[in-house]
Design an enzyme around this catalytic site. Structure first.
Site, PDB file in Angstrom:
ATOM      1  N   TYR A  92       0.864  -1.179   0.000  1.00 38.37           N
ATOM      2  CA  TYR A  92       0.000   0.000   0.000  1.00 38.37           C
ATOM      3  C   TYR A  92       0.898   1.226   0.000  1.00 38.37           C
ATOM      4  O   TYR A  92       1.781   1.362   0.859  1.00 38.37           O
ATOM      5  CB  TYR A  92      -0.888  -0.012   1.257  1.00 38.37           C
ATOM      6  CG  TYR A  92      -1.779   1.200   1.397  1.00 38.37           C
ATOM      7  CD1 TYR A  92      -2.903   1.354   0.582  1.00 38.37           C
ATOM      8  CD2 TYR A  92      -1.502   2.189   2.340  1.00 38.37           C
ATOM      9  CE1 TYR A  92      -3.729   2.466   0.717  1.00 38.37           C
ATOM     10  CE2 TYR A  92      -2.326   3.300   2.483  1.00 38.37           C
ATOM     11  CZ  TYR A  92      -3.440   3.435   1.666  1.00 38.37           C
ATOM     12  OH  TYR A  92      -4.244   4.531   1.800  1.00 38.37           O
ATOM     13  N   ASP A 116       9.378   2.448  -0.582  1.00 37.20           N
ATOM     14  CA  ASP A 116       8.396   3.137   0.247  1.00 37.20           C
ATOM     15  C   ASP A 116       8.757   2.822   1.697  1.00 37.20           C
ATOM     16  O   ASP A 116       8.474   1.738   2.208  1.00 37.20           O
ATOM     17  CB  ASP A 116       6.991   2.628  -0.107  1.00 37.20           C
ATOM     18  CG  ASP A 116       5.912   3.216   0.793  1.00 37.20           C
ATOM     19  OD1 ASP A 116       6.261   3.792   1.844  1.00 37.20           O
ATOM     20  OD2 ASP A 116       4.725   3.075   0.464  1.00 37.20           O
ATOM     21  N   LYS A 157       4.824   9.743   8.174  1.00 36.65           N
ATOM     22  CA  LYS A 157       4.539  10.067   9.584  1.00 36.65           C
ATOM     23  C   LYS A 157       5.711  10.187  10.568  1.00 36.65           C
ATOM     24  O   LYS A 157       5.763  11.117  11.362  1.00 36.65           O
ATOM     25  CB  LYS A 157       3.528   9.069  10.117  1.00 36.65           C
ATOM     26  CG  LYS A 157       3.562   7.700   9.389  1.00 36.65           C
ATOM     27  CD  LYS A 157       2.218   6.990   9.421  1.00 36.65           C
ATOM     28  CE  LYS A 157       2.166   5.804   8.475  1.00 36.65           C
ATOM     29  NZ  LYS A 157       0.861   5.536   7.940  1.00 36.65           N
TER      30      LYS A 157
HETATM   31  N1  HOZ Z   1      -3.543   2.559   6.284  1.00 34.55           N
HETATM   32  C1  HOZ Z   1      -2.954   2.839   7.539  1.00 34.55           C
HETATM   33  C2  HOZ Z   1      -2.010   1.815   7.996  1.00 34.55           C
HETATM   34  N2  HOZ Z   1      -1.376   1.056   7.012  1.00 34.55           N
HETATM   35  C3  HOZ Z   1      -3.998   3.072   8.594  1.00 34.55           C
HETATM   36  C4  HOZ Z   1      -4.175   4.503   8.744  1.00 34.55           C
HETATM   37  C5  HOZ Z   1      -5.112   4.932   9.889  1.00 34.55           C
HETATM   38  O1  HOZ Z   1      -6.210   4.441   9.992  1.00 34.55           O
HETATM   39  O2  HOZ Z   1      -4.703   5.782  10.623  1.00 34.55           O
END
Ligand code: HOZ
Length: 422
Positions: A141, A236, A264
């Site tokens: 992802y 990534d 993040k």
């Molecule tokens: N897609 C995020 C983790 N792979 C989750 C993001 C979230 O819900 O904060």
């Protein structure tokens, strides 16, 4: 105030009641827990319940929540202004700091999220090579930019979303996919599209289908293929960056990327991302080159000071990485012991402070094997642990993230809760 009441209220004003789908608990069932605050290794919900945290805001809370130096820095800088829309020295210091920690980064551009970072890196790879197609791996992802929403992990795997309305066929035709860890399939795909592929983007340690480690030679194989075919290799590192080592997966696994994306963690949990790489490639980014990319909040001063403070701590204290390593080992060994004793079929994938448990008899090495595991059982585990005050990711298709504030006791409690689970 209760989570249930808040969730009902939230659904009247926010799609599905949440601002990011995995949080809705839809795959594990039940009502999402609404958080009020967090400190160190613990989350506290609106009802006053305390949880041992194994998501660490999906990575960035690597030193625990409300880490005092970061909080102090944010307080101080908020008083100067929360945004200028003009450059600051902080951005320069941040770029210099990242360059001093991450391999193969001559230039780095700040953005506001991992999605933006990956989207911009892909645009740059296309601009640099003059090619349109790219390869991504099933179950990886890279944020929610249109090009990446093909056989994607995380929320799309969680909710079994195969095609996304709104993403045009024209866009997804340029997205080629392969199974993670299958270098022979990548070679075939490249051979079938000679001179058409701009880049291969990969999570060097996958964290969006649970935690999945790269097989020996997989990343090296991608590197060799990219060199041979004039494609760029994009790592990534939104999840692995500054987590698996100060220099992320590139350093930890000893494979060089042409472009690398971060998220993040470089904002200590503030909304930040970045993409960087070799000067020859990054010089194509506007205003030097014509690959346009921009953002008023890019390099935001509060995000910069938060991230700068966290990364400085990580850089000056390598013992943090040894401690995280030890925590990962302790948790893995503990869980292994109790699940083995229970005669459960299970697989634990772990590297450093990334770990996940799949209830599977087969090794979990790609999306197909992650999806074939008994993920209903994971959901039961999730709720059993939640009831014991332990917060796992609410999906089997997510990695767990350890933070350095976790104590041996916290992990022993977690292992004990798993022992009691049936
Ligand atoms: N897609 C995020 C983790 N792979 C989750 C993001 C979230 O819900 O904060």
């Amino acid at each position: 105030m209760t989570s249930a009441a808040l969730f009902e209220r939230a659904q009247l004003s926010i799609p599905g009641g949440v601002n990011s789908p995995v949080r809705a608990f839809k795959s594990v069932g039940g009502t999402p827990v609404f958080m009020q605050k967090a400190k160190g290794a613990y989350l506290y919900d609106v009802e006053g319940n305390k949880y041992i945290d194994y998501i660490a805001s999906w990575g960035p809370m690597i030193l625990g929540h409300a880490y005092e130096p970061v909080v102090e820095a944010i307080r101080e800088y908020a008083g100067y202004s929360t945004s200028y829309g003009a450059p600051t020295e902080l951005e320069v210091k941040m770029a210099e700091l990242i360059k001093s920690m991450a391999p193969n980064v001559d230039l780095i551009r700040m953005v506001s999220s991992g999605t933006e970072a990956c989207m911009s890196a892909l645009r740059l790879a296309r601009g640099y090579t003059g090619r349109n197609k790219f390869i991504k791996f099933e179950g990886c992802y890279h944020g929610h930019a249109d090009s990446f929403l093909v056989k994607a992990g995380s929320g799309l795997a969680t909710f079994d979303i195969q095609t996304v309305p709104g993403v045009t066929g024209g866009v997804s035709n340029d997205t080629l996919t392969c199974a993670y860890n299958d270098i022979a399939a990548v070679e075939q795909l490249v051979a079938a599209h000679p001179g058409e592929i701009a880049a291969i983007i990969v999570e060097p340690v996958a964290g969006n289908m649970g935690c999945i480690l790269p097989a020996s030679g997989f990343l090296e194989g991608l590197r060799g293929l990219c060199d041979r075919e004039g494609m760029l290799l994009i790592f990534d590192e939104v999840m692995t960056g500054f987590r698996l080592a100060p220099g992320g997966a590139q350093q930890r696994l000893g494979v060089n990327a042409d472009l690398v994306t971060y998220g993040k963690v470089i904002g200590a949990g503030m909304p930040v991302g970045a993409f960087g790489g070799k000067k020859a490639i990054m010089d194509m980014v506007a205003p030097v080159g014509k690959v346009y990319q921009a953002g008023t909040l890019s390099g935001n001063p509060i995000a910069m000071i938060a991230g700068y403070t966290l990364l400085t701590e990580l850089k000056k204290n390598p013992a943090i990485y040894e401690a995280l390593e030890e925590k990962g080992r302790q948790l893995k060994e503990g869980i292994k012991t109790v699940l083995k004793a229970a005669g459960e079929p299970f697989v634990i994938n772990q590297l450093g402070s990334m770990i996940s448990v799949h209830f599977s008899e087969q090794p979990v090495t790609d999306f197909a094997s992650a999806a074939a595991a008994d993920n209903a059982k994971f959901s039961r585990l999730f709720h059993a642990l939640l009831a014991e005050g332990i917060y796992l990711p609410p999906s089997a298709f997510e990695s767990w993230f350890l933070n350095n504030a976790l104590s041996s006791d916290d992990m022993a409690r977690t292992v004990e809760a798993i022992r009691k689970f049936r």
